[in-house]
Design a protein around this motif. Structure first.
Motif, PDB file in Angstrom:
ATOM      1  N   GLN A  47      14.613  -6.484  14.093  1.00  0.00           N
ATOM      2  CA  GLN A  47      14.339  -5.357  13.124  1.00  0.00           C
ATOM      3  C   GLN A  47      12.825  -5.276  13.437  1.00  0.00           C
ATOM      4  O   GLN A  47      12.342  -3.923  13.178  1.00  0.00           O
ATOM      5  CB  GLN A  47      15.063  -5.412  12.141  1.00  0.00           C
ATOM      6  CG  GLN A  47      16.442  -5.260  12.177  1.00  0.00           C
ATOM      7  CD  GLN A  47      17.185  -5.650  10.690  1.00  0.00           C
ATOM      8  OE1 GLN A  47      16.714  -6.310  10.003  1.00  0.00           O
ATOM      9  NE2 GLN A  47      18.284  -5.023  10.189  1.00  0.00           N
ATOM     10  N   ALA A  48      12.034  -6.130  13.079  1.00  0.00           N
ATOM     11  CA  ALA A  48      10.608  -5.915  12.799  1.00  0.00           C
ATOM     12  C   ALA A  48       9.969  -5.402  13.904  1.00  0.00           C
ATOM     13  O   ALA A  48       8.982  -4.875  14.016  1.00  0.00           O
ATOM     14  CB  ALA A  48      10.234  -7.669  12.402  1.00  0.00           C
ATOM     15  N   VAL A  49      10.432  -5.969  15.274  1.00  0.00           N
ATOM     16  CA  VAL A  49       9.585  -5.649  16.373  1.00  0.00           C
ATOM     17  C   VAL A  49      10.028  -4.246  17.062  1.00  0.00           C
ATOM     18  O   VAL A  49       9.452  -3.456  17.335  1.00  0.00           O
ATOM     19  CB  VAL A  49       9.857  -6.555  17.363  1.00  0.00           C
ATOM     20  CG1 VAL A  49       9.162  -6.348  18.814  1.00  0.00           C
ATOM     21  CG2 VAL A  49       9.120  -7.872  16.982  1.00  0.00           C
ATOM     22  N   VAL A  50      11.438  -3.841  17.003  1.00  0.00           N
ATOM     23  CA  VAL A  50      11.709  -2.605  17.593  1.00  0.00           C
ATOM     24  C   VAL A  50      12.404  -1.661  16.510  1.00  0.00           C
ATOM     25  O   VAL A  50      12.707  -0.495  16.889  1.00  0.00           O
ATOM     26  CB  VAL A  50      13.005  -3.026  18.665  1.00  0.00           C
ATOM     27  CG1 VAL A  50      12.396  -3.737  19.815  1.00  0.00           C
ATOM     28  CG2 VAL A  50      14.225  -3.580  18.297  1.00  0.00           C
ATOM     29  N   GLY A  51      12.662  -2.114  15.503  1.00  0.00           N
ATOM     30  CA  GLY A  51      13.192  -1.204  14.339  1.00  0.00           C
ATOM     31  C   GLY A  51      14.754  -0.855  14.206  1.00  0.00           C
ATOM     32  O   GLY A  51      14.913  -0.382  13.247  1.00  0.00           O
ATOM     33  N   ASN A  52      15.390  -1.886  15.073  1.00  0.00           N
ATOM     34  CA  ASN A  52      16.894  -1.556  15.045  1.00  0.00           C
ATOM     35  C   ASN A  52      17.200  -2.884  15.317  1.00  0.00           C
ATOM     36  O   ASN A  52      17.312  -3.231  16.382  1.00  0.00           O
ATOM     37  CB  ASN A  52      17.235  -0.398  15.612  1.00  0.00           C
ATOM     38  CG  ASN A  52      18.815  -0.076  15.408  1.00  0.00           C
ATOM     39  OD1 ASN A  52      19.718  -1.088  15.223  1.00  0.00           O
ATOM     40  ND2 ASN A  52      19.269   1.141  15.726  1.00  0.00           N
ATOM     41  N   GLY A  53      18.273  -3.608  14.434  1.00  0.00           N
ATOM     42  CA  GLY A  53      18.702  -4.820  14.863  1.00  0.00           C
ATOM     43  C   GLY A  53      19.755  -4.979  15.635  1.00  0.00           C
ATOM     44  O   GLY A  53      20.149  -6.000  16.138  1.00  0.00           O
ATOM     45  N   HIS A  54      20.487  -3.863  15.869  1.00  0.00           N
ATOM     46  CA  HIS A  54      21.657  -3.676  16.534  1.00  0.00           C
ATOM     47  C   HIS A  54      21.434  -2.741  17.963  1.00  0.00           C
ATOM     48  O   HIS A  54      22.291  -2.942  18.659  1.00  0.00           O
ATOM     49  CB  HIS A  54      22.666  -3.162  15.923  1.00  0.00           C
ATOM     50  CG  HIS A  54      22.794  -3.941  14.682  1.00  0.00           C
ATOM     51  ND1 HIS A  54      23.551  -5.271  14.685  1.00  0.00           N
ATOM     52  CD2 HIS A  54      22.719  -3.742  13.204  1.00  0.00           C
ATOM     53  CE1 HIS A  54      23.673  -5.695  13.393  1.00  0.00           C
ATOM     54  NE2 HIS A  54      23.208  -4.862  12.688  1.00  0.00           N
ATOM     55  N   SER A  55      20.335  -2.401  18.070  1.00  0.00           N
ATOM     56  CA  SER A  55      19.884  -1.604  19.395  1.00  0.00           C
ATOM     57  C   SER A  55      19.665  -2.468  20.592  1.00  0.00           C
ATOM     58  O   SER A  55      19.301  -3.413  20.510  1.00  0.00           O
ATOM     59  CB  SER A  55      18.789  -0.687  19.059  1.00  0.00           C
ATOM     60  OG  SER A  55      18.400   0.036  20.378  1.00  0.00           O
ATOM     61  N   HIS A  56      19.972  -1.839  21.872  1.00  0.00           N
ATOM     62  CA  HIS A  56      19.556  -2.454  22.965  1.00  0.00           C
ATOM     63  C   HIS A  56      18.626  -2.088  23.798  1.00  0.00           C
ATOM     64  O   HIS A  56      18.342  -2.322  24.810  1.00  0.00           O
ATOM     65  CB  HIS A  56      20.838  -2.510  23.792  1.00  0.00           C
ATOM     66  CG  HIS A  56      21.960  -3.408  23.333  1.00  0.00           C
ATOM     67  ND1 HIS A  56      21.989  -4.698  23.176  1.00  0.00           N
ATOM     68  CD2 HIS A  56      23.232  -3.067  22.935  1.00  0.00           C
ATOM     69  CE1 HIS A  56      23.287  -5.180  22.670  1.00  0.00           C
ATOM     70  NE2 HIS A  56      23.738  -4.159  22.305  1.00  0.00           N
ATOM     71  N   THR A  57      17.807  -1.026  23.139  1.00  0.00           N
ATOM     72  CA  THR A  57      16.865  -0.349  23.835  1.00  0.00           C
ATOM     73  C   THR A  57      15.810  -0.096  22.657  1.00  0.00           C
ATOM     74  O   THR A  57      15.997  -0.015  21.475  1.00  0.00           O
ATOM     75  CB  THR A  57      17.266   1.219  24.452  1.00  0.00           C
ATOM     76  OG1 THR A  57      17.940   1.857  23.245  1.00  0.00           O
ATOM     77  CG2 THR A  57      18.082   1.188  25.743  1.00  0.00           C
ATOM     78  N   ALA A  58      14.559  -0.080  23.067  1.00  0.00           N
ATOM     79  CA  ALA A  58      13.543   0.232  22.305  1.00  0.00           C
ATOM     80  C   ALA A  58      13.320   1.715  21.824  1.00  0.00           C
ATOM     81  O   ALA A  58      13.688   2.493  22.433  1.00  0.00           O
ATOM     82  CB  ALA A  58      12.014  -0.108  22.981  1.00  0.00           C
ATOM     83  N   LYS A  59      12.815   1.756  20.383  1.00  0.00           N
ATOM     84  CA  LYS A  59      12.892   3.105  19.862  1.00  0.00           C
ATOM     85  C   LYS A  59      11.484   3.414  19.941  1.00  0.00           C
ATOM     86  O   LYS A  59      10.508   2.444  19.986  1.00  0.00           O
ATOM     87  CB  LYS A  59      13.209   3.047  18.497  1.00  0.00           C
ATOM     88  CG  LYS A  59      14.855   2.808  18.042  1.00  0.00           C
ATOM     89  CD  LYS A  59      15.019   2.334  16.675  1.00  0.00           C
ATOM     90  CE  LYS A  59      14.285   3.097  15.856  1.00  0.00           C
ATOM     91  NZ  LYS A  59      14.852   3.305  14.446  1.00  0.00           N
ATOM     92  N   SER A  60      10.875   4.694  19.495  1.00  0.00           N
ATOM     93  CA  SER A  60       9.566   5.153  19.763  1.00  0.00           C
ATOM     94  C   SER A  60       9.226   4.808  18.210  1.00  0.00           C
ATOM     95  O   SER A  60       7.690   4.648  17.925  1.00  0.00           O
ATOM     96  CB  SER A  60       9.378   6.462  19.860  1.00  0.00           C
ATOM     97  OG  SER A  60       9.987   7.254  18.885  1.00  0.00           O
ATOM     98  N   GLY A  61       9.819   4.639  17.093  1.00  0.00           N
ATOM     99  CA  GLY A  61       9.173   4.298  15.822  1.00  0.00           C
ATOM    100  C   GLY A  61      10.362   3.496  14.968  1.00  0.00           C
ATOM    101  O   GLY A  61      11.306   3.426  15.275  1.00  0.00           O
ATOM    102  N   THR A  62       9.793   2.929  13.683  1.00  0.00           N
ATOM    103  CA  THR A  62      10.652   2.086  13.310  1.00  0.00           C
ATOM    104  C   THR A  62      10.858   2.583  11.852  1.00  0.00           C
ATOM    105  O   THR A  62      11.895   2.242  11.156  1.00  0.00           O
ATOM    106  CB  THR A  62       9.970   0.493  12.650  1.00  0.00           C
ATOM    107  OG1 THR A  62       8.736   0.995  11.824  1.00  0.00           O
ATOM    108  CG2 THR A  62       9.522   0.131  13.863  1.00  0.00           C
ATOM    109  N   GLY A  63      10.429   3.903  11.603  1.00  0.00           N
ATOM    110  CA  GLY A  63      10.640   4.863  10.329  1.00  0.00           C
ATOM    111  C   GLY A  63      10.067   4.078   9.115  1.00  0.00           C
ATOM    112  O   GLY A  63      10.079   4.622   7.951  1.00  0.00           O
ATOM    113  N   ASN A  64       9.055   3.044   8.984  1.00  0.00           N
ATOM    114  CA  ASN A  64       8.376   2.559   8.090  1.00  0.00           C
ATOM    115  C   ASN A  64       6.835   2.627   8.529  1.00  0.00           C
ATOM    116  O   ASN A  64       6.168   2.021   7.664  1.00  0.00           O
ATOM    117  CB  ASN A  64       8.625   1.274   7.809  1.00  0.00           C
ATOM    118  CG  ASN A  64       8.308   0.131   8.923  1.00  0.00           C
ATOM    119  OD1 ASN A  64       7.866   0.440   9.960  1.00  0.00           O
ATOM    120  ND2 ASN A  64       8.520  -1.127   8.892  1.00  0.00           N
TER     121      ASN A  64
END
Length: 143
Positions: free
Chosen positions: A99-116
């Motif tokens: 969650q700290a690194v990719v912003g979503n703890g259940h995602s299997h792919t990287a996101k462009s932003g974490t929302g924070n």
């Protein structure tokens, strides 16, 4: 314990930047020789990347107590590698790290932003594997 994944990120101005990742592999040798290999390889990685601190995944008990004990011993070797170089070691769950690194703890792919306000890392063209060194950004088998 045959594969120990690692990942390195840098933090600049609210952005996480992917630096590198990979795996330390052990053979079918004795337990002490395998733990020594893990510790020595991680010390080499620490010397190469010069991190300021280390995060290690917390162990949760599995159905198989033998596997849990082996994982704990591999973690001990990793912690020793870090503290021998006077690095601070923090322990987090796999979900917290992802969650700290990719912003979503259940995602299997990287996101462009974490929302924070932080930007999630982009793994680049490095080889990814299922050992966790890619920060959980993929489900590829280790090669």
């Amino acid at each position: 314990m045959r594969i120990t994944g690692f990942g390195v990120i840098d933090h600049h101005a609210h952005q996480l930047i992917y630096v590198g990742s990979g795996c330390v592999r052990t053979s079918e040798g004795s337990l002490p020789s395998r733990l020594k290999l893990i510790m020595n390889n991680l010390r080499e990685i620490i010397l190469r990347y010069r991190p300021e601190q280390v995060a290690i995944e917390q162990v949760f008990f599995n159905v198989n107590p033998k596997s849990t004990l082996l994982l704990g011993q591999a973690r001990g070797a990793a912690i020793c590698a870090a503290v021998l170089d006077d690095l601070e070691v923090a322990e987090y769950t796999a979900l917290q790290i992802k969650q700290a690194v990719v912003g979503n703890g259940h995602s299997h792919t990287a996101k462009s932003g974490t929302g924070n306000g932080d930007t999630a890392i982009e793994p680049g063209e490095q080889t990814r594997c299922g050992c966790g060194g890619c920060f959980g950004l993929c489900d590829m088998p280790c090669t």
